[in-house]
Write a protein that holds these residues in place. Structure first.
Motif, PDB file in Angstrom:
ATOM      1  N   LYS A  21     -11.249   0.520   5.360  1.00 30.27           N
ATOM      2  CA  LYS A  21     -12.003  -0.693   5.371  1.00 30.27           C
ATOM      3  C   LYS A  21     -13.134  -0.360   6.532  1.00 30.27           C
ATOM      4  CE  LYS A  21     -10.082  -4.140   2.995  1.00 30.27           C
ATOM      5  NZ  LYS A  21      -8.892  -3.123   2.253  1.00 30.27           N
ATOM      6  N   HIS A  30     -11.419  -4.554  -1.958  1.00 27.14           N
ATOM      7  CA  HIS A  30     -10.000  -4.868  -1.612  1.00 27.14           C
ATOM      8  C   HIS A  30      -9.019  -5.132  -2.899  1.00 27.14           C
ATOM      9  CE1 HIS A  30     -11.625  -8.833  -1.744  1.00 27.14           C
ATOM     10  NE2 HIS A  30     -10.636  -9.340  -1.977  1.00 27.14           N
ATOM     11  N   ASP A  62       0.661  -1.235  -0.052  1.00 28.90           N
ATOM     12  CA  ASP A  62      -0.046   0.084  -0.140  1.00 28.90           C
ATOM     13  C   ASP A  62       1.006   1.247  -0.114  1.00 28.90           C
ATOM     14  OD1 ASP A  62      -0.702  -2.269   1.975  1.00 28.90           O
ATOM     15  OD2 ASP A  62      -2.653  -1.337   1.868  1.00 28.90           O
ATOM     16  N   THR A 121      -5.575   2.528   4.149  1.00 28.99           N
ATOM     17  CA  THR A 121      -6.285   1.271   3.681  1.00 28.99           C
ATOM     18  C   THR A 121      -7.110   0.811   4.682  1.00 28.99           C
ATOM     19  OG1 THR A 121      -4.278   0.638   2.148  1.00 28.99           O
ATOM     20  CG2 THR A 121      -5.919  -1.114   2.663  1.00 28.99           C
ATOM     21  N   THR A 132      -8.362  -7.052   7.711  1.00 26.74           N
ATOM     22  CA  THR A 132      -7.041  -6.361   7.350  1.00 26.74           C
ATOM     23  C   THR A 132      -5.992  -7.630   7.241  1.00 26.74           C
ATOM     24  OG1 THR A 132      -7.659  -4.784   8.665  1.00 26.74           O
ATOM     25  CG2 THR A 132      -5.363  -4.907   7.874  1.00 26.74           C
TER      26      THR A 132
END
Length: 371
Positions: A50, A285, A40, A46, A243
């Protein structure tokens, strides 16, 4: 803390407005730093993204969102930007997020003022379960139907009870319905954050068992999705995290999971029997093949065979010295991987593995304090 269990007089908190069910969110691991193998541009953004997706799903479906532990990846992470972004994400939930306390959230058995997660509760941004007990009771309504559901849990490091009635007025009597009667609820959902033997026993794991009074037990901590299990009247679930922290989770599908007591469509357990359904809701994702760096992941065993022991120190120390110029990461991913490969190659015993892994983790966590 918002832990409301009392063996003498138990009154469950009720948030008020009825909801349509529960949304389970597995181990976000919000972190201001960058895991070693993630590609990332900014891992923090990120993970926050989420959580914002989860908030939107919870709001759209009128669900009470529940985090299964490890909201934070680093118990001492006090990065201001991270805390601000996380607070803003938490404020997007129409119903305040409730979370069990996981192992990454604390450094002792209980939360303390040294742990950043406690700040979020003190600032009234989140509600926590940090003791074995009940968080509260939800009124769940759908199409004119109504059920009352109690939610409780056991945080990491604490033994999971065998009888929920022991935490309610009236004590233990070995009946599944006793806790329901004591609490005046239709269903009881229990949360855990433990190493559980969903796919067979392994060192340090807890065997699954019936928890008298608990209709559903939903577990965090174990990052991969597993099939549910049923023991007696208790159905066990391990949804997996939202994650992907490590390369071994590359094929995992980040998802949140919705449950309603009115959903009559069952799902199959690992034993092939029906259990209440948790509905997978996949989050946006990037595929694992694109988000992870697989450098050195499939190296041959001889690449990790230790050099000869010499007068300057042990083979392990020599191996680490050889790796000093390796890629540096915020979680020492490459050193941790090397240590694991060496122990696998040497067939290191369980006890020694635990000691070495703990020493490595302490060294990593104390890195910023080293001269």
């Amino acid at each position: 803390m918002n832990i409301l269990a009392s063996a003498i007089n138990l009154t469950l908190k009720n948030p008020g407005n009825p909801c349509s069910g529960i949304l389970f969110i597995g181990d976000p691991h919000v972190w201001s730093r960058q895991p070693g193998r993630r590609r990332d541009e900014r891992f923090l953004l990120t993970v926050i993204g989420k959580l914002e997706q989860a908030a939107q799903i919870a709001n759209d479906r009128n669900l009470q969102a529940v985090c299964l532990g490890d909201l934070l990846n680093d118990r001492h992470d006090d990065d201001t930007e991270m805390l601000i972004l996380l607070t803003r994400a938490l404020q997007k939930f129409d119903r305040k997020l409730m979370s069990l306390v996981g192992n990454h959230d604390k450094d002792e058995l209980w939360l303390s003022e040294r742990n950043s997660l406690l700040l979020l509760e003190v600032a009234n941004q989140i509600e926590l379960i940090d003791r074995t007990g009940f968080w509260g009771k939800l009124d769940i309504e759908t199409d004119g139907q109504h059920m009352s559901v109690a939610i409780g849990g056991t945080p990491y490091g604490v033994e999971i009870p065998h009888d929920i009635a022991s935490l309610t007025q009236g004590g233990v009597n070995g009946k599944h319905t006793r806790a329901h009667e004591n609490l005046n609820v239709d269903k009881i959902v229990w949360l855990t954050h433990h190493d559980l033997a969903f796919e067979g026993a392994y060192p340090g794991s807890t065997e699954l068992h019936e928890v008298l009074g608990a209709d559903l037990v939903v577990n965090g901590h174990m990052h991969g999705t597993t099939l549910p299990h049923r023991y007696g009247e208790t159905s066990w679930y391990n949804p997996g995290n939202i994650t992907r922290m490590s390369v071994d989770m590359a094929n995992h599908i980040p998802s949140v999971w919705a449950w309603s007591p009115f959903n009559k469509d069952p799902m199959l357990s690992a034993q092939g029997v029906h259990v209440p359904k948790l509905e997978r809701i996949e989050l946006k994702h990037v595929p694992g093949a694109e988000i992870f760096d697989f450098e050195g992941r499939h190296a041959k065993v001889q690449a990790v065979v230790e050099p000869q022991v010499n007068t300057s120190g042990s083979a392990f120390v020599a191996r680490i010295k050889l790796g000093q110029n390796a890629k540096k990461t915020d979680d020492a991913e490459f050193i941790v991987t090397s240590l694991s490969e060496i122990m696998d190659h040497r067939k290191t015993g369980t006890g020694a593995r635990i000691v070495l892994e703990r020493l490595a983790q302490k060294s990593i966590e104390g890195d910023d304090k080293c001269p």
